[in-house]
Design an enzyme around this catalytic site. Sequence first.
Site, short mmCIF file in Angstrom:
data_model
loop_
_atom_site.label_atom_id
_atom_site.label_comp_id
_atom_site.label_asym_id
_atom_site.label_seq_id
_atom_site.Cartn_x
_atom_site.Cartn_y
_atom_site.Cartn_z
N ASN A 8 0.87 -1.18 0.00
CA ASN A 8 0.00 0.00 0.00
C ASN A 8 0.90 1.22 0.00
O ASN A 8 1.53 1.55 1.01
CB ASN A 8 -0.90 -0.02 1.25
CG ASN A 8 -1.74 1.24 1.35
OD1 ASN A 8 -1.90 1.98 0.38
ND2 ASN A 8 -2.30 1.48 2.53
N HIS A 92 -9.82 0.87 4.76
CA HIS A 92 -8.53 1.06 5.44
C HIS A 92 -8.76 1.97 6.65
O HIS A 92 -9.55 2.91 6.59
CB HIS A 92 -7.51 1.67 4.47
CG HIS A 92 -6.11 1.63 5.00
ND1 HIS A 92 -5.66 2.53 5.94
CD2 HIS A 92 -5.10 0.78 4.76
CE1 HIS A 92 -4.40 2.23 6.24
NE2 HIS A 92 -4.04 1.17 5.54
N GLY A 170 1.56 1.71 10.67
CA GLY A 170 2.42 2.90 10.56
C GLY A 170 3.08 3.32 11.86
O GLY A 170 3.59 4.44 11.97
N SER A 210 3.09 -2.51 10.27
CA SER A 210 4.53 -2.40 10.52
C SER A 210 5.35 -3.64 10.14
O SER A 210 6.34 -3.97 10.80
CB SER A 210 4.79 -2.01 11.98
OG SER A 210 4.19 -0.77 12.25
C1 PEP Z 1 -1.06 -0.13 5.75
O1 PEP Z 1 -0.97 0.97 5.24
O2 PEP Z 1 -2.06 -0.84 5.55
C2 PEP Z 1 0.02 -0.60 6.62
C3 PEP Z 1 -0.03 -1.81 7.12
O3 PEP Z 1 1.04 0.29 6.85
P1 PEP Z 1 2.44 -0.03 7.60
O4 PEP Z 1 3.00 -1.28 7.00
O5 PEP Z 1 3.28 1.16 7.33
O6 PEP Z 1 2.12 -0.23 9.04
#
Ligand code: PEP
Length: 245
Positions: A8, A92, A170, A210
């Site tokens: 994403n 999301h 995130g 993450s």
């Molecule tokens: C996401 O945007 O769905 C996501 C999982 O972001 P990150 O991997 O940065 O936590």
Amino acid sequence: MKEIVISNFKMNMTDGQIVEYFSNISIKADKTLKKLVFCVPFTSLHFAEKYQNDLISFGAQNMHEEEFGSYTGEISANMIDEFGVKYVLLGHSERRKNFNETNEKINKKIKTALKHGMTAILCVGETLQQRKRNQTYEVLRLQIGSGLDEIYENELSNIIIAYEPIWAVGTGKVAENKDIEEASLLIKKIISEHYSVNAGNNLKIVYGGSVNSKNCKQIFKIKTISGVLIGGASLDSKEFEKIIC
Ligand code: PEP
């Protein structure tokens, strides 16, 4: 398992930067990886025509539930469909939070996506406070129950559930394997109760929050999930390469 890896890009990367990204990345996926989905900004979905193959697909990060009309600034399923894009992220947590997307609205979007033959990636997950209060099951049941309202069992093959605990998206805080496993079993239970045990067993679930090249191997060991959804770590082609290869 490492069957599906979804990226994403969020609101990052211009078209030019994506050209560079694809010229830098070497996709030498091992046999376990069956599907690699790049959820790029709308402005770069045209790359689907160039890069899509049996392994690689492109996905939109959102779309409007209506087919067309006076919705300034929005994108319809037809517009995405025209590029041959077969995946769309829906619900999301950033859209639920920043754009007030309700379960009802997400449900309409899922129906529209399915009508267009797309696979809807329904994102669900609890906040830290809800987890501390032991409300994870209730939250997942509401998000999945309402999100999949009036969706039939034979349509579930075009649904992927992304379990994305909000406290892990995130933040750099990845959920522990036991928590991911527990949540994915709860999701399967919800689907089994709503549809059938078979539906629960066959459901594709991915974990997001993450994930990076250091922790992915540990996460791929979890048998109750089919793969991962990656935000931040997918933006660096070399980092992403380490995850998929
Ligand atoms: C996401 O945007 O769905 C996501 C999982 O972001 P990150 O991997 O940065 O936590």
